[in-house]
Design a protein around this motif. Structure first.
Motif, PDB file in Angstrom:
ATOM      1  N   ALA A   1      28.554  34.014  43.261  1.00  0.00           N
ATOM      2  CA  ALA A   1      27.893  33.355  42.130  1.00  0.00           C
ATOM      3  C   ALA A   1      28.501  33.851  40.809  1.00  0.00           C
ATOM      4  N   LEU A   2      28.743  35.161  40.710  1.00  0.00           N
ATOM      5  CA  LEU A   2      29.323  35.707  39.476  1.00  0.00           C
ATOM      6  C   LEU A   2      30.742  35.170  39.252  1.00  0.00           C
ATOM      7  N   LEU A   3      31.499  35.065  40.334  1.00  0.00           N
ATOM      8  CA  LEU A   3      32.877  34.562  40.220  1.00  0.00           C
ATOM      9  C   LEU A   3      32.850  33.128  39.670  1.00  0.00           C
ATOM     10  N   LYS A   4      31.908  32.347  40.174  1.00  0.00           N
ATOM     11  CA  LYS A   4      31.797  30.948  39.739  1.00  0.00           C
ATOM     12  C   LYS A   4      31.409  30.894  38.255  1.00  0.00           C
TER      13      LYS A   4
ATOM     14  N   LYS B   1      31.793  33.120  35.938  1.00  0.00           N
ATOM     15  CA  LYS B   1      32.819  33.657  35.020  1.00  0.00           C
ATOM     16  C   LYS B   1      34.163  32.956  35.192  1.00  0.00           C
ATOM     17  N   LYS B   2      34.240  31.985  36.073  1.00  0.00           N
ATOM     18  CA  LYS B   2      35.516  31.299  36.389  1.00  0.00           C
ATOM     19  C   LYS B   2      36.586  32.340  36.751  1.00  0.00           C
TER      20      LYS B   2
ATOM     21  N   GLN C   1      40.867  32.540  34.644  1.00  0.00           N
ATOM     22  CA  GLN C   1      41.284  33.401  33.534  1.00  0.00           C
ATOM     23  C   GLN C   1      41.036  34.876  33.840  1.00  0.00           C
ATOM     24  N   ILE C   2      40.215  35.107  34.862  1.00  0.00           N
ATOM     25  CA  ILE C   2      39.878  36.496  35.221  1.00  0.00           C
ATOM     26  C   ILE C   2      40.269  36.736  36.675  1.00  0.00           C
ATOM     27  N   ILE C   3      41.045  37.795  36.903  1.00  0.00           N
ATOM     28  CA  ILE C   3      41.427  38.172  38.267  1.00  0.00           C
ATOM     29  C   ILE C   3      40.747  39.495  38.587  1.00  0.00           C
ATOM     30  N   VAL C   4      39.933  39.511  39.627  1.00  0.00           N
ATOM     31  CA  VAL C   4      39.351  40.779  40.089  1.00  0.00           C
ATOM     32  C   VAL C   4      40.193  41.206  41.276  1.00  0.00           C
ATOM     33  N   PHE C   5      40.836  42.387  41.175  1.00  0.00           N
ATOM     34  CA  PHE C   5      41.765  42.819  42.222  1.00  0.00           C
ATOM     35  C   PHE C   5      41.125  43.911  43.070  1.00  0.00           C
ATOM     36  N   ALA C   6      40.772  43.567  44.301  1.00  0.00           N
ATOM     37  CA  ALA C   6      40.283  44.570  45.241  1.00  0.00           C
ATOM     38  C   ALA C   6      41.510  45.119  45.961  1.00  0.00           C
ATOM     39  N   GLY C   7      42.009  46.209  45.401  1.00  0.00           N
ATOM     40  CA  GLY C   7      43.238  46.825  45.925  1.00  0.00           C
ATOM     41  C   GLY C   7      43.389  48.155  45.230  1.00  0.00           C
ATOM     42  N   VAL C   8      44.610  48.530  44.897  1.00  0.00           N
ATOM     43  CA  VAL C   8      44.817  49.786  44.161  1.00  0.00           C
ATOM     44  C   VAL C   8      45.519  49.492  42.831  1.00  0.00           C
ATOM     45  N   HIS C   9      45.617  50.537  41.995  1.00  0.00           N
ATOM     46  CA  HIS C   9      46.019  50.348  40.603  1.00  0.00           C
ATOM     47  C   HIS C   9      47.353  49.595  40.439  1.00  0.00           C
ATOM     48  N   PHE C  10      48.393  49.965  41.247  1.00  0.00           N
ATOM     49  CA  PHE C  10      49.688  49.309  41.022  1.00  0.00           C
ATOM     50  C   PHE C  10      49.609  47.815  41.299  1.00  0.00           C
ATOM     51  N   MET C  11      48.703  47.405  42.167  1.00  0.00           N
ATOM     52  CA  MET C  11      48.559  45.983  42.485  1.00  0.00           C
ATOM     53  C   MET C  11      47.954  45.223  41.298  1.00  0.00           C
ATOM     54  N   ALA C  12      46.948  45.854  40.653  1.00  0.00           N
ATOM     55  CA  ALA C  12      46.349  45.239  39.466  1.00  0.00           C
ATOM     56  C   ALA C  12      47.399  45.162  38.353  1.00  0.00           C
ATOM     57  N   GLU C  13      48.238  46.201  38.259  1.00  0.00           N
ATOM     58  CA  GLU C  13      49.314  46.174  37.253  1.00  0.00           C
ATOM     59  C   GLU C  13      50.280  45.023  37.527  1.00  0.00           C
ATOM     60  N   THR C  14      50.638  44.831  38.801  1.00  0.00           N
ATOM     61  CA  THR C  14      51.587  43.754  39.129  1.00  0.00           C
ATOM     62  C   THR C  14      50.981  42.400  38.764  1.00  0.00           C
TER      63      THR C  14
ATOM     64  N   ASP D   1      48.392  36.556  30.327  1.00  0.00           N
ATOM     65  CA  ASP D   1      47.328  35.863  29.584  1.00  0.00           C
ATOM     66  C   ASP D   1      45.980  35.956  30.293  1.00  0.00           C
ATOM     67  N   LYS D   2      45.974  36.522  31.497  1.00  0.00           N
ATOM     68  CA  LYS D   2      44.712  36.631  32.221  1.00  0.00           C
ATOM     69  C   LYS D   2      44.155  38.051  32.072  1.00  0.00           C
ATOM     70  N   THR D   3      42.850  38.178  32.312  1.00  0.00           N
ATOM     71  CA  THR D   3      42.225  39.509  32.319  1.00  0.00           C
ATOM     72  C   THR D   3      42.204  39.984  33.764  1.00  0.00           C
ATOM     73  N   VAL D   4      42.793  41.152  34.020  1.00  0.00           N
ATOM     74  CA  VAL D   4      42.820  41.688  35.388  1.00  0.00           C
ATOM     75  C   VAL D   4      41.848  42.872  35.469  1.00  0.00           C
ATOM     76  N   LEU D   5      40.925  42.797  36.416  1.00  0.00           N
ATOM     77  CA  LEU D   5      39.935  43.868  36.583  1.00  0.00           C
ATOM     78  C   LEU D   5      40.161  44.589  37.902  1.00  0.00           C
ATOM     79  N   LEU D   6      40.192  45.930  37.836  1.00  0.00           N
ATOM     80  CA  LEU D   6      40.214  46.770  39.048  1.00  0.00           C
ATOM     81  C   LEU D   6      38.813  47.382  39.123  1.00  0.00           C
ATOM     82  N   PRO D   7      37.984  46.961  40.099  1.00  0.00           N
ATOM     83  CA  PRO D   7      36.558  47.330  40.071  1.00  0.00           C
ATOM     84  C   PRO D   7      36.278  48.826  40.173  1.00  0.00           C
ATOM     85  N   ASN D   8      37.222  49.615  40.641  1.00  0.00           N
ATOM     86  CA  ASN D   8      37.019  51.066  40.673  1.00  0.00           C
ATOM     87  C   ASN D   8      38.295  51.730  40.170  1.00  0.00           C
ATOM     88  N   LYS D   9      38.201  52.331  38.996  1.00  0.00           N
ATOM     89  CA  LYS D   9      39.378  52.925  38.344  1.00  0.00           C
ATOM     90  C   LYS D   9      39.996  54.065  39.150  1.00  0.00           C
TER      91      LYS D   9
END
Ligand code: 13P
Ligand code: SF4
Length: 304
Positions: free
Chosen positions: A15-18, A20-21, A57-70, A77-85
């Motif tokens: 629901a949140l993904l929908k 926040k697009k 416009q928002i990418i939530v990356f369930a992975g590790v830091h280098f993946m969010a960086e890639t 132009d998109k916002t990339v979120l790593l849910p656990n720093k």
């Protein structure tokens, strides 16, 4: 988390993904309940490339830091979120830009191939990137008789088996794959005679010697499709067993060793994803001065 709570958390994420697009990407090593909530699952590069092509416009990356960086390198132009720093990668931590620059001074004129499992600052000082799926093609496509392949020594030794080029090695490794010994491999084969042994190229050479097939995570996931085997021993992080068992319910998959668990890959919980989406927290953004040269190295790989 109990089953009911898991389902409720997954529904809240959807629901949140929908609202926040946004789009949720999960690496093949993520906990099963996280993979089940995701829009796309796969290997790191595959995920970032697919994400760059979406309208989200928002990418939530369930992975590790280098993946969010890639993802950020490919989608500035998109916002990339790593849910656990805290979700880092021990192999990526084994190389820094400063260390790489020093090594380059020792090897003047030698091109540098950097595995995507590395920090963006290291990619920025790289001629071309590679993944576990394309390392041999990248090495052989380079117009040079020798090269430095960093940071994974096991990936470099694997590539050296498939090229005539001289490969200079960086002394890094993935602790999860490095820990799998020849004895572990022998014991798994003895326990499951007749099973196909699939190994990731991050494994040690003596494990690779015992493997029937050597593939990236996406390669391993695709392999049973065309294989007559009914049973498989899987020598990589055990998170991959979840999508394998879902995709091939009539086959049997065994972990090569139960200890093949990456703590960092298991740091992201459904609760972290909910929090990150609600608060828009955990943004990963690569500064432009690093992003531009890092992107050039990633794009060179994609062209190959
Ligand atoms: P791939 O999914 O690209 O094979 O990578 C394996 C890995 O170790 C990711 O952390
Ligand atoms: Fe890094 Fe290894 Fe974990 Fe992959 S499995 S994130 S390479 S430590």
């Amino acid at each position: 988390m109990r089953e009911q709570e898991t389902r409720e958390a997954q529904a809240e994420i959807r629901a949140l993904l929908k609202e926040k697009k946004a789009i949720l990407l999960a690496h093949n090593y993520q906990p099963g309940e996280v993979q089940d909530a995701a829009d796309l699952c796969g290997d790191s590069l595959e995920l970032s490339r697919k994400a760059a092509k979406t309208d989200a416009q928002i990418i939530v990356f369930a992975g590790v830091h280098f993946m969010a960086e890639t993802a950020s390198i490919l989608s500035p132009d998109k916002t990339v979120l790593l849910p656990n720093k805290e979700a880092g990668c021990l192999m990526a931590d084994m190389i820094t830009a400063e260390g790489l620059l020093l090594r380059k001074q020792e090897l003047p004129g030698v091109p540098v191939v950097t595995y995507v499992n590395s920090p963006a600052e290291a990619k920025a000082h790289t001629d071309v990137c590679c993944t576990s799926a394309n390392v041999v093609s990248v090495v052989n496509a380079l117009d040079a008789p020798e090269l430095l392949l960093a940071p994974d020594k096991n990936l470099a030794m694997y590539a050296a088996r498939h090229t005539k080029k001289k490969i200079h090695i960086w002394d890094g490794f993935c602790p999860v794959h490095e820990r799998l010994s020849a004895e572990d491999a022998r014991a798994a084969k003895e326990a499951h005679p007749g099973a196909t042994f699939m190994a990731h190229p991050e494994c040690r050479p003596e494990v690779i010697d015992r493997a029937d097939v050597v593939k990236s995570t996406s390669g391993m996931l695709a392999h049973p499709e065309t294989s007559p085997a009914r049973e498989f021993i899987v020598a990589t992080e055990t998170g991959i067993l979840h999508p394998m068992r879902k995709r091939y319910p009539d086959r049997v998959f065994y972990p090569a060793a139960k200890h093949m668990v990456c703590k960092n890959m298991k740091r992201i919980s459904l609760g972290d994803i909910i929090r990150s989406l609600r608060e828009m927290s955990g943004e990963v953004r690569v500064p432009e001065a690093v992003r531009a040269p890092a992107l050039a190295a990633v794009e060179r790989m994609i062209r190959i």
